[in-house]
Design an enzyme around this catalytic site. Structure first.
Site, mmCIF file in Angstrom:
data_model
loop_
_atom_site.group_PDB
_atom_site.id
_atom_site.type_symbol
_atom_site.label_atom_id
_atom_site.label_comp_id
_atom_site.label_asym_id
_atom_site.label_seq_id
_atom_site.Cartn_x
_atom_site.Cartn_y
_atom_site.Cartn_z
ATOM 1 N N LYS A 160 0.648 -1.323 -0.101
ATOM 2 C CA LYS A 160 -0.058 -0.011 0.070
ATOM 3 C C LYS A 160 1.012 1.352 -0.105
ATOM 4 C CE LYS A 160 -3.935 -1.875 2.685
ATOM 5 N NZ LYS A 160 -4.845 -1.752 1.696
ATOM 6 N N ARG B 75 -9.992 -11.904 1.993
ATOM 7 C CA ARG B 75 -10.915 -12.739 1.530
ATOM 8 C C ARG B 75 -10.135 -14.343 1.650
ATOM 9 N NH1 ARG B 75 -11.619 -9.532 -4.105
ATOM 10 N NH2 ARG B 75 -11.134 -7.894 -2.597
HETATM 11 N N1 BES Z 1 -8.087 -3.729 4.534
HETATM 12 C C1 BES Z 1 -8.235 -3.562 3.359
HETATM 13 C C2 BES Z 1 -9.537 -2.855 3.071
HETATM 14 C C3 BES Z 1 -9.707 -1.423 3.696
HETATM 15 C C4 BES Z 1 -9.360 -0.113 3.039
HETATM 16 C C5 BES Z 1 -10.212 -1.346 5.061
HETATM 17 C C6 BES Z 1 -9.568 0.957 3.598
HETATM 18 C C7 BES Z 1 -10.466 -0.201 5.572
HETATM 19 C C8 BES Z 1 -10.278 0.976 5.216
HETATM 20 C C9 BES Z 1 -8.230 -4.698 2.297
HETATM 21 O O1 BES Z 1 -7.616 -5.881 2.599
HETATM 22 C C10 BES Z 1 -7.642 -4.244 1.097
HETATM 23 O O2 BES Z 1 -6.712 -3.926 0.776
HETATM 24 N N2 BES Z 1 -8.683 -4.345 0.033
HETATM 25 C C11 BES Z 1 -8.218 -3.789 -1.392
HETATM 26 C C12 BES Z 1 -8.904 -4.733 -2.389
HETATM 27 C C13 BES Z 1 -8.201 -4.569 -3.843
HETATM 28 C C14 BES Z 1 -6.913 -4.902 -3.697
HETATM 29 C C15 BES Z 1 -9.265 -5.499 -4.660
HETATM 30 C C16 BES Z 1 -8.865 -2.434 -1.425
HETATM 31 O O3 BES Z 1 -9.877 -2.072 -1.137
HETATM 32 O O4 BES Z 1 -8.072 -1.662 -2.190
HETATM 33 MN MN MN Z 2 -5.353 -5.650 2.070
#
Ligand code: BES
Ligand code: MN
Ligand code: ZN
Length: 495
Positions: free
Chosen positions: A271, A345
């Site tokens: 990230k 997931r």
């Molecule tokens: N933990 C994150 C989702 C999240 C984002 C929670 C902001 C709380 C606040 C999750 O693991 C994630 O990174 N999801 C990705 C999915 C994508 C790679 C398909 C996302 O939402 O960008």
């Molecule tokens: Mn994630």
């Protein structure tokens, strides 16, 4: 953290021993009005309370707090008037308005030893929950003690059997929420899979639950490829915790599953730096289901409730899983990892398959799963997906609790976008459309057929990155503990 002690009192308000008396105000058509329950205080002011409040600029809007000295009119030296906002179409104030106002009042009373609330005259349960939650403060890591949170709070009300039961349940529910908040607020250097599992074990044992903790060896032996894949990049290896409450008159079995990523860097699909610290809250779903199963035992719901909680830290390292890897989920389905940041997931897939082995009547999973949830619904409304009827039931209950939730579809046309070149399934689609929904579709592949299922995406609602409001503090909010508790109560009552 320690919570304020709620109690009932039927001492006349004017004579009650307290540092502050809390009254409600509402936003009427022609300006501020007194809420029900304020009449006794108004009587002590010889009917002049409203005039004093409006001269101080009170409007009755939500979250507004106005304090005034009683100058001997009451035994308590201060009155705190808190806004409930506008009454609804029927002219009545909703329980959630009472809950939020109680929270705003409690927040404004840090440093106060003892308060008396008249908001209980509108809704005792909401007043208790809001007060306890509003008084919550997480100070574990502060080296200097600031103002102590509100210490004791009395609620106007007779000690009838019904009121005592309401007080007890509301206190237990609010305390479950603070348990979840404490877990979420504990930083990831101290809350990692093994330490989280131990805390869950202690909470479970104290509540008389059956506890099972699978460590990395047991996970390998069991074939939990999702949890091991995601957790492999961290030196702090993953766990799977199972907590079971068996009510003596259990009529239904409910499986709870919660995402326990103790920190989400994204892994190799790392990230960006801004706001990465918010990912300390990526175990909010796990915290909620741990707190909920403990609560089910405390309130002796006539149910069997089993929480299955996968815990892992998503880190990049020489041992981390890669985009391109294929993982074998518990039960045998294979997943091609195209993005290591879609990790939730993967651990949930293992847990959902395991949870179904108990042959539950209902499955509820909750997770801070997708940023797309916040894009679609904002920070205060959870996305609820799953089987049609149960999804709608859970979303409606989420709104009734005041936590907020909205039913979202699982559009069939998105399913093909999760097809993989070489495995049964890919963990992401190749596009950014309907990201919350495609995550739901992914999970559906691992949910037992014919079992009513609800998936609650709380990416926004579980962690408050803004200012405190109502009864919601900064950081962990404890959402969706109260929704799960209300769904369990509804299943206990109606099947
Ligand atoms: N933990 C994150 C989702 C999240 C984002 C929670 C902001 C709380 C606040 C999750 O693991 C994630 O990174 N999801 C990705 C999915 C994508 C790679 C398909 C996302 O939402 O960008
Ligand atoms: Mn994630
Ligand atoms: Zn995550």
């Amino acid at each position: 953290m320690s919570n304020p002690k709620p109690a009932l009192t039927d001492t006349p308000v004017a004579e009650a021993t307290a540092d502050v008396v809390i009254v409600g105000t509402v936003q009427g058509g022609d300006g501020v009005e007194l809420a029900p329950g304020a009449d006794t205080v108004d009587a002590a002011f010889e009917g002049g309370l409203l005039d004093v409040l409006s001269s101080l600029g009170a409007s009755g809007k939500a979250d507004e707090v106005v304090k005034l000295p009683t100058l001997g009119k009451l035994r308590a030296p201060v009155v705190l008037a808190v806004g409930l906002g506008r009454p609804g179409d029927t002219g009545t104030v909703a329980p959630e308005q009472v809950r939020r106002a109680s929270g705003a009042a409690a927040r404004a009373l840090s440093g106060t030893k003892r308060a008396l609330s008249t908001l209980s005259e509108q809704d005792l349960q909401a007043a208790v929950e809001g007060s306890v939650l509003g008084a919550y403060a997480f100070t574990e890591y502060k080296s200097e003690a600031g103002d102590a949170p509100l210490g004791k709070i009395d609620f106007v009300g007779a000690a009838t059997k019904e009121n005592r039961a309401t007080l007890k349940a509301a206190t237990a529910i609010a305390e479950a929420v603070t348990t979840a908040r404490d877990l979420v607020n504990t930083p990831p250097n101290d809350l990692f899979p093994a330490s989280f599992a131990e805390r869950a074990r202690k909470l479970g044992e104290a509540a008389g639950l059956e506890v099972e903790v699978l460590d990395e060896k047991a996970l390998r032996k069991g074939g939990y490829g999702g949890i091991l894949g995601v957790g492999g990049g961290s030196s702090r290896l993953p766990r799977l915790v199972r907590l079971r409450y068996k009510g003596s008159k259990a009529t239904k079995k409910v499986a709870l599953v919660g995402k326990g990523i103790t920190f989400d860097t994204g892994g190799i699909s790392i990230k960006p730096a801004p706001n990465m610290d918010h990912m300390t809250g990526d175990m909010g779903g796990a915290a909620a289901v741990v707190a909920a199963v403990v609560l089910a035992a405390k309130l002796k719901y006539p149910l069997e409730v089993t929480a299955t909680v996968p815990m892992a830290e998503n880190m990049p390292s020489g041992e981390a899983y890669r985009p391109g890897d294929v993982l074998t989920i518990y039960g045998g389905k294979t997943v091609e990892v195209l993005n290591t940041d879609a990790e939730g997931r993967l651990i949930l897939a293992d847990a959902l398959v395991r949870a179904a082995e108990d042959e539950p009547d209902y499955i509820i999973d909750t997770a801070t799963l997708t940023g797309a949830q916040t894009v679609a619904l904002g920070n205060r409304t959870a996305g609820v997906m799953g089987t049609d009827e149960f999804r709608d039931r859970v979303a409606e209950i989420a709104r009734a609790t005041g936590e907020g939730g909205w039913a979202m579809p699982l559009p069939e046309e998105l399913r093909a976008d999760l097809d993989s070149r070489l495995a049964d399934l890919a963990n992401v689609t190749g596009h950014r459309f309907g990201g919350m929904l495609s995550a739901g579709l992914f999970l559906r592949e691992f949910v037992a057929e014919d079992v009513p299922w609800a998936h609650i995406d709380v990416a926004g609602p579980a962690f408050n990155t803004g200012s405190p409001w109502g009864y919601t503090s900064k950081g962990g909010t404890g959402v969706p503990v109260r929704t799960i508790a209300a769904v369990l109560a509804d299943i206990a009552a109606n099947g």
